[in-house]
Design an enzyme around this catalytic site. Structure first.
Site, PDB file in Angstrom:
ATOM      1  N   CYS A 116       0.833  -1.209   0.000  1.00  0.00           N
ATOM      2  CA  CYS A 116       0.000   0.000   0.000  1.00  0.00           C
ATOM      3  C   CYS A 116       0.862   1.251   0.000  1.00  0.00           C
ATOM      4  CB  CYS A 116      -0.920  -0.020   1.219  1.00  0.00           C
ATOM      5  SG  CYS A 116      -1.887   1.491   1.349  1.00  0.00           S
TER       6      CYS A 116
ATOM      7  N   CYS B 191      -0.401   4.113   2.121  1.00  0.00           N
ATOM      8  CA  CYS B 191      -0.252   3.954   3.583  1.00  0.00           C
ATOM      9  C   CYS B 191       1.189   4.228   3.996  1.00  0.00           C
ATOM     10  CB  CYS B 191      -0.562   2.526   4.042  1.00  0.00           C
ATOM     11  SG  CYS B 191      -1.997   1.785   3.317  1.00  0.00           S
ATOM     12  N   ASP B 192       2.134   3.723   3.222  1.00  0.00           N
ATOM     13  CA  ASP B 192       3.523   3.687   3.673  1.00  0.00           C
ATOM     14  C   ASP B 192       4.472   4.606   2.902  1.00  0.00           C
ATOM     15  OD1 ASP B 192       2.734   1.735   5.475  1.00  0.00           O
ATOM     16  OD2 ASP B 192       2.979   0.144   4.010  1.00  0.00           O
TER      17      ASP B 192
END
Ligand code: NDP
Length: 310
Positions: free
Chosen positions: A134, A137-138
């Protein structure tokens, strides 16, 4: 033993929309949020193709709005996960991860799909230490660093473009000599000077002491000009598609070769009356939030019909 007329399993656009429709039909549904409340959209940033938002909308805000709309019409939302189901009895029986037992006259399965991995043992070794599925997300952790994204579809192109806004350099590792993504996404990637596409390239493994420091790659595997080399990177992002979260229901319902639940033609009905499907768990083809939402509405309308005839 707990009881609900209608149990909705899943909290993506399909689950919430089913809950909004079922709630407005006075069914007082119960919805299981599961392990990823809000579903896959919550791991993206802006949603630009959901109608009604000409300037785009933050994905988490969109899902939060859907959740509140479902609650407004009388949906009980549980932050639980179904761990087993018995669709061979009536009412249907469902066990949750807290051990509680539920009975339901009707079920809408909207459990969505999850990211796929390559299957390399290194992916597990470096999970959370440079490996991610992701980017949104990261990606933040890779500002001004060098990353690689695996995949040639829309997701991979979207993630590569997103990461290019943060990282110093993005490699896109594509196993074919072309991208499968839509034209507009391809153009965004190919026109971005921070992104370098490595066509006909596969990943053999990852290396690094405490985290990812690079990937072992192979160019034109099995061909006479095959070449193996190491590419120094700080982050390795998977974007190679998804698999449907249908395992729990596979003993009871028909699935296709990839595990997607199969419904009756174009409808959300399954071979078991009272059990309906909605969203990506039954959609290998379109996998779009707006389509998942529409299918959730259809499933709720069918559940309402089933329950009123019962
Ligand atoms: P896709 O299935 O479309 O693409 C998967 C990509 O991963 C392909 O390029 C595939 O390669 C590659 N791949 C699969 N397995 C491996 C492997 N083992 N090793 C290396 N590469 C691999 O998935 P997406 O998640 O990209 O998209 C899913 C759907 O969602 C599509 O319909 C897409 O259009 C849609 N989508 C739309 C978006 C938008 O409209 N904004 C954004 C994101 C997704 P190969 O081509 O060789 O099979």
């Amino acid at each position: 033993m707990n009881y609900t007329k209608l149990l909705i399993i899943g909290s993506g656009p399909a689950g919430y929309t089913a809950a909004i429709y079922a709630g407005r039909a006075n069914l007082s549904p119960t919805l299981l949020e599961g392990p990823q409340p809000g579903g896959q959209l919550t791991i993206t940033t802006d949603v630009e193709n959901f109608p009604g938002f000409p300037d785009g909308v933050d994905a988490n805000e969109l899902m939060d709005n859907m959740r509140r709309q479902a609650e407004r019409f009388g949906t009980t939302i549980l932050s639980n996960l179904a761990t087993s189901v018995d669709l061979g009895v009536r009412p249907f029986r469902i066990t949750l991860d807290d051990g509680s037992q539920w009975e339901a006259d009707s079920i809408i399965i909207a459990t969505g799909a999850s990211a796929k991995y390559l299957g390399l043992s290194d992916e597990q070794t470096y999970m959370g230490k440079g490996v991610s599925a992701c980017a949104t997300c990261d990606g933040f952790f890779y500002r001004k660093k060098v990353v690689a994204v695996v995949g040639g579809g829309d997701t991979a192109c979207e993630e590569a473009s997103y990461l290019a806004g943060l990282a110093a350099k993005v490699y896109l590792i594509v196993r074919k000599p072309f991208l499968r993504a839509s034209k507009i996404m391809q153009e965004r990637v190919l026109g971005n000077e921070k992104i370098e596409v490595l066509f006909e390239t596969n990943t053999l493994g990852l290396y690094g002491k405490d985290g990812v420091e690079g990937a072992h790659l192979v160019y034109r595997k099995g061909e006479s000009d095959e070449r193996q080399y190491d590419l120094p990177i700080d982050g390795f992002f998977l974007a190679i598609g998804h698999h449907p979260n249908s395992e729990l229901f596979a003993p009871w319902l028909q699935t296709d070769a990839e595990g997607y639940l199969v419904s009756e033609g174009d409808s959300p009905r399954t071979s078991i009356p009272g059990v309906f499907v909605a969203g990506d768990v039954a959609d290998p083809r379109y996998r779009q939030a707006v389509i998942a939402a529409g299918s959730g509405a259809k499933a709720a309308m069918e559940a309402e019909k089933f329950l009123s005839e019962k």
